[in-house]
Design a protein around this motif. Structure first.
Motif, PDB file in Angstrom:
ATOM      1  N   VAL A   1       0.826  -1.212   0.000  1.00 24.61           N
ATOM      2  CA  VAL A   1       0.000   0.000   0.000  1.00 24.61           C
ATOM      3  C   VAL A   1       0.859   1.260   0.000  1.00 24.61           C
ATOM      4  CG1 VAL A   1      -1.710   1.335   1.302  1.00 24.61           C
ATOM      5  CG2 VAL A   1      -1.976  -1.142   1.065  1.00 24.61           C
ATOM      6  N   ASP A   2       1.895   1.313   0.822  1.00 26.11           N
ATOM      7  CA  ASP A   2       2.738   2.508   0.879  1.00 26.11           C
ATOM      8  C   ASP A   2       3.412   2.791  -0.463  1.00 26.11           C
ATOM      9  OD1 ASP A   2       2.105   3.042   3.555  1.00 26.11           O
ATOM     10  OD2 ASP A   2       3.750   1.798   4.292  1.00 26.11           O
ATOM     11  N   HIS A   3       3.896   1.742  -1.111  1.00 28.87           N
ATOM     12  CA  HIS A   3       4.506   1.918  -2.441  1.00 28.87           C
ATOM     13  C   HIS A   3       3.476   2.443  -3.432  1.00 28.87           C
ATOM     14  CE1 HIS A   3       6.913   1.165  -6.018  1.00 28.87           C
ATOM     15  NE2 HIS A   3       5.862   0.545  -6.525  1.00 28.87           N
ATOM     16  N   TRP A   4       2.282   1.856  -3.417  1.00 27.86           N
ATOM     17  CA  TRP A   4       1.213   2.277  -4.336  1.00 27.86           C
ATOM     18  C   TRP A   4       0.866   3.746  -4.115  1.00 27.86           C
ATOM     19  CZ3 TRP A   4      -3.952   3.756  -3.439  1.00 27.86           C
ATOM     20  CH2 TRP A   4      -4.760   3.802  -4.576  1.00 27.86           C
ATOM     21  N   LEU A   5       0.733   4.153  -2.849  1.00 26.80           N
ATOM     22  CA  LEU A   5       0.379   5.540  -2.547  1.00 26.80           C
ATOM     23  C   LEU A   5       1.445   6.525  -3.021  1.00 26.80           C
ATOM     24  CD1 LEU A   5      -1.108   5.245   1.036  1.00 26.80           C
ATOM     25  CD2 LEU A   5      -2.327   6.015  -1.020  1.00 26.80           C
ATOM     26  N   SER A   6       2.700   6.169  -2.886  1.00 22.63           N
ATOM     27  CA  SER A   6       3.779   7.106  -3.223  1.00 22.63           C
ATOM     28  C   SER A   6       4.225   7.037  -4.681  1.00 22.63           C
ATOM     29  CB  SER A   6       4.992   6.855  -2.314  1.00 22.63           C
ATOM     30  OG  SER A   6       5.547   5.572  -2.572  1.00 22.63           O
ATOM     31  N   SER A   7       3.681   6.110  -5.430  1.00 19.90           N
ATOM     32  CA  SER A   7       4.113   5.933  -6.813  1.00 19.90           C
ATOM     33  C   SER A   7       3.746   7.135  -7.684  1.00 19.90           C
ATOM     34  CB  SER A   7       3.470   4.681  -7.403  1.00 19.90           C
ATOM     35  OG  SER A   7       3.779   4.599  -8.789  1.00 19.90           O
ATOM     36  N   PRO A   8       4.661   7.592  -8.535  1.00 22.09           N
ATOM     37  CA  PRO A   8       4.365   8.678  -9.459  1.00 22.09           C
ATOM     38  C   PRO A   8       3.665   8.199 -10.735  1.00 22.09           C
ATOM     39  CG  PRO A   8       6.637   8.003  -9.725  1.00 22.09           C
ATOM     40  CD  PRO A   8       6.078   7.190  -8.572  1.00 22.09           C
ATOM     41  N   ARG A   9       3.526   6.902 -10.906  1.00 21.54           N
ATOM     42  CA  ARG A   9       3.019   6.365 -12.180  1.00 21.54           C
ATOM     43  C   ARG A   9       1.602   6.803 -12.517  1.00 21.54           C
ATOM     44  NH1 ARG A   9       6.325   2.294 -14.602  1.00 21.54           N
ATOM     45  NH2 ARG A   9       8.381   2.963 -13.942  1.00 21.54           N
ATOM     46  N   ARG A  10       0.701   6.916 -11.527  1.00 24.25           N
ATOM     47  CA  ARG A  10      -0.670   7.350 -11.832  1.00 24.25           C
ATOM     48  C   ARG A  10      -0.659   8.708 -12.516  1.00 24.25           C
ATOM     49  NH1 ARG A  10      -1.418   4.911  -7.233  1.00 24.25           N
ATOM     50  NH2 ARG A  10      -0.958   6.778  -6.023  1.00 24.25           N
ATOM     51  N   GLU A  11       0.064   9.656 -11.917  1.00 22.29           N
ATOM     52  CA  GLU A  11       0.112  11.002 -12.484  1.00 22.29           C
ATOM     53  C   GLU A  11       0.802  10.989 -13.850  1.00 22.29           C
ATOM     54  OE1 GLU A  11      -0.450  14.856 -13.340  1.00 22.29           O
ATOM     55  OE2 GLU A  11      -1.433  13.720 -11.741  1.00 22.29           O
ATOM     56  N   GLU A  12       1.851  10.204 -14.001  1.00 20.79           N
ATOM     57  CA  GLU A  12       2.553  10.121 -15.289  1.00 20.79           C
ATOM     58  C   GLU A  12       1.639   9.591 -16.385  1.00 20.79           C
ATOM     59  OE1 GLU A  12       6.884   9.130 -13.215  1.00 20.79           O
ATOM     60  OE2 GLU A  12       5.942   7.639 -14.489  1.00 20.79           O
ATOM     61  N   LEU A  13       0.799   8.627 -16.037  1.00 20.61           N
ATOM     62  CA  LEU A  13      -0.083   8.002 -17.020  1.00 20.61           C
ATOM     63  C   LEU A  13      -1.360   8.814 -17.217  1.00 20.61           C
ATOM     64  CD1 LEU A  13       0.182   5.376 -18.655  1.00 20.61           C
ATOM     65  CD2 LEU A  13      -1.168   4.250 -16.898  1.00 20.61           C
ATOM     66  N   PHE A  14      -1.976   9.233 -16.107  1.00 21.37           N
ATOM     67  CA  PHE A  14      -3.274   9.914 -16.171  1.00 21.37           C
ATOM     68  C   PHE A  14      -3.163  11.391 -16.547  1.00 21.37           C
ATOM     69  CE2 PHE A  14      -5.441   6.987 -12.778  1.00 21.37           C
ATOM     70  CZ  PHE A  14      -5.418   5.941 -13.669  1.00 21.37           C
ATOM     71  N   GLY A  15      -2.158  12.075 -16.000  1.00 19.78           N
ATOM     72  CA  GLY A  15      -2.047  13.521 -16.173  1.00 19.78           C
ATOM     73  C   GLY A  15      -2.148  14.011 -17.605  1.00 19.78           C
ATOM     74  N   PRO A  16      -1.343  13.476 -18.528  1.00 19.82           N
ATOM     75  CA  PRO A  16      -1.399  13.957 -19.911  1.00 19.82           C
ATOM     76  C   PRO A  16      -2.756  13.737 -20.582  1.00 19.82           C
ATOM     77  CG  PRO A  16       0.621  12.722 -19.540  1.00 19.82           C
ATOM     78  CD  PRO A  16      -0.245  12.539 -18.325  1.00 19.82           C
ATOM     79  N   LEU A  17      -3.579  12.839 -20.031  1.00 17.48           N
ATOM     80  CA  LEU A  17      -4.899  12.559 -20.602  1.00 17.48           C
ATOM     81  C   LEU A  17      -5.995  13.377 -19.924  1.00 17.48           C
ATOM     82  CD1 LEU A  17      -4.577   8.668 -20.853  1.00 17.48           C
ATOM     83  CD2 LEU A  17      -4.191  10.365 -22.654  1.00 17.48           C
ATOM     84  N   GLY A  18      -5.607  14.250 -18.987  1.00 18.83           N
ATOM     85  CA  GLY A  18      -6.592  15.061 -18.273  1.00 18.83           C
ATOM     86  C   GLY A  18      -7.378  14.284 -17.241  1.00 18.83           C
ATOM     87  N   ILE A  19      -6.867  13.124 -16.831  1.00 14.91           N
ATOM     88  CA  ILE A  19      -7.531  12.263 -15.859  1.00 14.91           C
ATOM     89  C   ILE A  19      -6.988  12.595 -14.474  1.00 14.91           C
ATOM     90  CG2 ILE A  19      -7.829   9.872 -15.097  1.00 14.91           C
ATOM     91  CD1 ILE A  19      -7.421   9.077 -18.081  1.00 14.91           C
ATOM     92  N   THR A  20      -7.894  12.772 -13.508  1.00 19.67           N
ATOM     93  CA  THR A  20      -7.477  13.004 -12.132  1.00 19.67           C
ATOM     94  C   THR A  20      -7.955  11.846 -11.268  1.00 19.67           C
ATOM     95  OG1 THR A  20      -9.474  14.266 -11.603  1.00 19.67           O
ATOM     96  CG2 THR A  20      -7.544  15.516 -12.388  1.00 19.67           C
ATOM     97  N   ALA A  21      -7.222  11.585 -10.187  1.00 19.46           N
ATOM     98  CA  ALA A  21      -7.571  10.470  -9.304  1.00 19.46           C
ATOM     99  C   ALA A  21      -7.331  10.854  -7.851  1.00 19.46           C
ATOM    100  CB  ALA A  21      -6.739   9.245  -9.659  1.00 19.46           C
ATOM    101  N   ARG A  22      -8.296  10.501  -7.016  1.00 20.46           N
ATOM    102  CA  ARG A  22      -8.145  10.612  -5.565  1.00 20.46           C
ATOM    103  C   ARG A  22      -7.959   9.204  -5.028  1.00 20.46           C
ATOM    104  NH1 ARG A  22     -13.512  13.219  -3.961  1.00 20.46           N
ATOM    105  NH2 ARG A  22     -12.792  12.616  -1.883  1.00 20.46           N
ATOM    106  N   THR A  23      -6.999   9.014  -4.134  1.00 25.03           N
ATOM    107  CA  THR A  23      -6.682   7.680  -3.627  1.00 25.03           C
ATOM    108  C   THR A  23      -7.294   7.438  -2.255  1.00 25.03           C
ATOM    109  OG1 THR A  23      -4.600   8.497  -2.712  1.00 25.03           O
ATOM    110  CG2 THR A  23      -4.512   7.525  -4.913  1.00 25.03           C
TER     111      THR A  23
END
Length: 86
Positions: free
Chosen positions: A13-35
């Protein structure tokens, strides 16, 4: 804009929360996510995702980049559950 709830399990869980991959993948597509995390300290996590284009989102999830990001984040793909706001 579509709102999606996504639940799944992760290896760490800690690794998942701190991972930059969501923003790297979602950001350019205009997708936002709350964890979110399960307060019972399981490996269950969730997201509320705002998606401007569902087709693009689905293609991204099915892409090699999407699979690589899930693997890096320790997502257990067989546990993914997505709910779409009607």
């Amino acid at each position: 804009m579509e709102t999606i709830m996504i639940f799944h399990e992760v290896d760490d869980v800690d690794h998942w929360l701190s991972s930059p991959r969501r923003e790297e993948l979602f950001g350019p597509l205009g997708i936002t996510a709350r964890t979110f995390v399960d307060p019972a300290k399981t490996n269950r996590v969730g997201l509320i995702v705002e998606v401007p284009d569902m087709d693009t989102f689905q293609r991204m999830l099915e892409s090699e980049a999407g699979a690589d990001a899930m693997k890096f984040d320790g997502v257990r793909p067989e546990t993914i559950l997505m709910l779409v706001e009607p």
